[in-house]
Design an enzyme around this catalytic site. Structure first.
Site, PDB file in Angstrom:
ATOM      1  CG  HIS A 112      10.237   6.452  13.279  1.00 34.21           C
ATOM      2  ND1 HIS A 112      10.483   4.628  13.169  1.00 34.21           N
ATOM      3  CD2 HIS A 112       8.232   5.466  12.360  1.00 34.21           C
ATOM      4  CE1 HIS A 112       9.898   3.565  12.452  1.00 34.21           C
ATOM      5  NE2 HIS A 112       8.467   4.518  12.471  1.00 34.21           N
ATOM      6  CE  LYS A 127      -3.849  -2.070   1.837  1.00 34.04           C
ATOM      7  NZ  LYS A 127      -4.941  -2.052   3.502  1.00 34.04           N
ATOM      8  CB  ILE A 128       3.510   2.350   1.923  1.00 34.70           C
ATOM      9  CG1 ILE A 128       2.900   2.517   3.672  1.00 34.70           C
ATOM     10  CG2 ILE A 128       4.763   3.633   2.613  1.00 34.70           C
ATOM     11  CD1 ILE A 128       3.280   2.798   4.339  1.00 34.70           C
ATOM     12  CG  ASN A 165      13.490  -7.541   3.273  1.00 34.65           C
ATOM     13  OD1 ASN A 165      13.339  -8.784   2.036  1.00 34.65           O
ATOM     14  ND2 ASN A 165      12.082  -7.378   2.780  1.00 34.65           N
ATOM     15  CD  GLU A 203      13.123   4.050  14.618  1.00 35.73           C
ATOM     16  OE1 GLU A 203      11.763   3.728  14.513  1.00 35.73           O
ATOM     17  OE2 GLU A 203      13.692   4.390  13.402  1.00 35.73           O
ATOM     18  CG  ASP A 230       6.130  -7.037  -3.823  1.00 31.13           C
ATOM     19  OD1 ASP A 230       5.808  -7.665  -3.154  1.00 31.13           O
ATOM     20  OD2 ASP A 230       6.016  -5.438  -2.532  1.00 31.13           O
ATOM     21  CB  THR A 278       9.171   6.512   5.344  1.00 32.58           C
ATOM     22  OG1 THR A 278       8.996   5.484   3.752  1.00 32.58           O
ATOM     23  CG2 THR A 278      10.494   7.358   4.643  1.00 32.58           C
ATOM     24  CB  SER A 279      10.843   0.380   4.659  1.00 33.98           C
ATOM     25  OG  SER A 279       9.646   0.949   4.135  1.00 33.98           O
ATOM     26  NE  ARG A 280       9.479  -1.357  11.323  1.00 32.48           N
ATOM     27  CZ  ARG A 280       8.696  -0.454  10.976  1.00 32.48           C
ATOM     28  NH1 ARG A 280       8.371   1.098  10.776  1.00 32.48           N
ATOM     29  NH2 ARG A 280       6.656  -0.669  11.500  1.00 32.48           N
ATOM     30  N   PRO A 321       8.858  -4.800   4.525  1.00 24.34           N
ATOM     31  CG  PRO A 321       8.074  -6.939   5.330  1.00 24.34           C
ATOM     32  CD  PRO A 321       7.906  -5.277   4.045  1.00 24.34           C
TER      33      PRO A 321
END
Length: 329
Positions: free
Chosen positions: A296, A157-158, A212, A264, A177, A233-235, A207
C-alpha cells in the site's frame, strides 16, 4: 488543539514536525504514538481534542464511541480513503471527520505503472537472480505494452494520470466511468463488458463503495481476455480475492500487480519478516510467480507526504476557526 497521531512511523514524525514550524500552526500540539487506532487503543485519546488516523486503522462504531467518551471532537484522516470510518456514528455523536481528498494523483498512477512493468517484465525476479550472478532469461519473458489496449476503471484524478501514462506508452486507452473526463480526448469510453473483453491491461482507480465491492469477481474475470494484466492501487475490496486466486490458477492472468488487498489491515506497513502469516489468502497470493505485491505504498513519495501534512494541518486549523471545508465528510 492537542492532537494524538496514531500509527505513526519515522516519516510521519519527520514531515509533521517540520510542518509545525510554520507560524500558522502554532496553536497545534501533536503527540505521536506507534499503535494503530482500534477499539483497543482508542482509550489513549483521553486528554486530547482530536485524533489523526490512517487508511489501515479500524474506526468502527465502537472506536467512534470510545473516542466520543474520551472527548474527541475531530477525526483527521491523513489519507483520501474513509471506508474504514463509521461516518454515521461519528455524525450522530457530533464528531467531525476530515480527510485529504487528493495529495498526488501522479504518485499513485506512477506506482500503478511500476507494478505493470515489474510484474510484466519480472524485474523483481531478474534483480534477485542478478544478485546471485544468475543472468539466465528463462521465466522472464514479458509482453510489449505498445499498441496494446489499456482499460481503466475510473478516470478521476488518479485514473486520468494513469491514462496519460498509458497513452505515452503508445497504448490504446479505453475507460469506464459515469463521468467522462473532457481532458482525456484520447480515451474512448465504453461499457464494462466491452472493457473487460478488449483490454490487455486493466487498472482499477475507483472508490470503495457498496456498489463497487468485489467488482472483480468470478463473472467479470471470465469476461476478460486470457493473458490479461490486472493492477489494483485503489482498495482491496474491489477484488474478490478468492475468485482472483482461482483465476490465477486457471491461467487467466499473464500478471497481477497489487498494492492493496482485502487482508491488509493489521499487517500493512508493519515488518512481519520474522513471522508466519496466519492469513491464507495473502500467503497464496505471494506464492504465485506472476503476482507482484507491494505494501500500500502507491502514495509514498516526498511530494505526496508534503501535501498530506499540509492539508491535514490546514484541516485542523479550519476546524478550530469554524471555517467550512470541502474536506469535511
Amino acid at each position: 488543539m492537542k492532537i494524538l497521531f496514531f500509527g505513526t512511523k519515522s516519516y510521519d514524525r519527520e514531515f509533521f514536525k517540520e510542518g509545525l514550524q510554520d507560524e500558522k500552526y502554532k496553536e497545534i500540539e501533536i503527540k505521536f504514538i506507534e499503535p494503530n487506532l482500534t477499539p483497543e487503543t482508542a482509550e489513549l485519546a483521553h486528554g486530547y481534542d482530536a485524533v489523526c488516523a490512517f487508511v489501515n486503522m479500524d474506526l468502527c462504531t465502537r472506536t467512534i464511541q470510545i473516542l466520543h467518551e474520551a472527548g474527541i471532537k475531530l477525526i483527521l484522516m491523513r489519507c483520501a480513503g474513509f471506508n474504514n470510518v463509521d461516518l454515521k456514528e461519528a455524525k450522530k455523536l457530533g464528531i467531525q471527520v476530515m480527510r485529504v481528498p487528493s495529495y498526488s494523483p501522479e504518485a499513485v498512477a506512477e506506482h500503478a505503472m511500476a507494478l505493470v512493468l515489474t510484474a510484466n517484465r519480472h524485474m523483481h525476479k531478474a534483480y534477485i537472480r542478478g544478485r546471485e550472478n544468475d543472468f539466465s532469461l528463462a521465466g522472464l519473458m514479458g509482453i510489449n505494452l505498445y499498441q496494446k489496449t489499456a482499460g481503466i476503471i475510473g478516470t478521476g484524478k488518479i485514473g486520468a494520470a494513469f491514462a496519460r501514462i498509458c497513452h505515452g506508452f503508445g497504448m490504446n486507452v479505453i475507460a469506464v466511468d459515469a463521468y467522462h473526463n473532457p481532458t482525456l480526448d484520447f480515451v474512448k469510453y465504453v461499457d464494462m463488458d466491452t472493457l473487460l473483453k478488449e483490454s490487455d491491461l486493466i487498472s482499477l482507480h475507483c472508490p470503495m463503495t457498496e456498489e463497487n465491492h468485489h467488482m472483480i469477481n468470478e463473472k467479470t474475470i471470465a469476461k476478460m481476455k486470457d493473458g490479461v494484466i490486472l493492477v489494483n492501487t485503489s482498495r482491496g475490496g474491489l477484488i474478490n480475492t478468492e475468485d482472483l486466486i482461482q483465476g490465477i490458477r486457471n491461467g487467466k492472468f499473464f500478471a497481477v500487480g497489487l498494492d492493496v488487498y482485502e487482508e491488509e489491515t493489521g499487517f500493512v506497513y508493519e515488518d512481519m519478516s520474522d513471522q508466519i502469516l496466519n492469513r491464507s489468502t495473502m500467503a497464496r497470493l505471494l506464492s504465485f510467480p506472476n503476482v507482484m505485491v507491494t505494501s500500500h505504498q502507491g502514495f509514498f513519495t516526498r511530494e505526496a507526504l508534503d501535501a498530506i501534512r499540509r492539508t491535514t494541518l490546514d484541516n485542523a486549523v479550519d476546524f478550530m476557526k469554524g471555517t467550512e471545508s470541502p474536506n469535511t465528510l
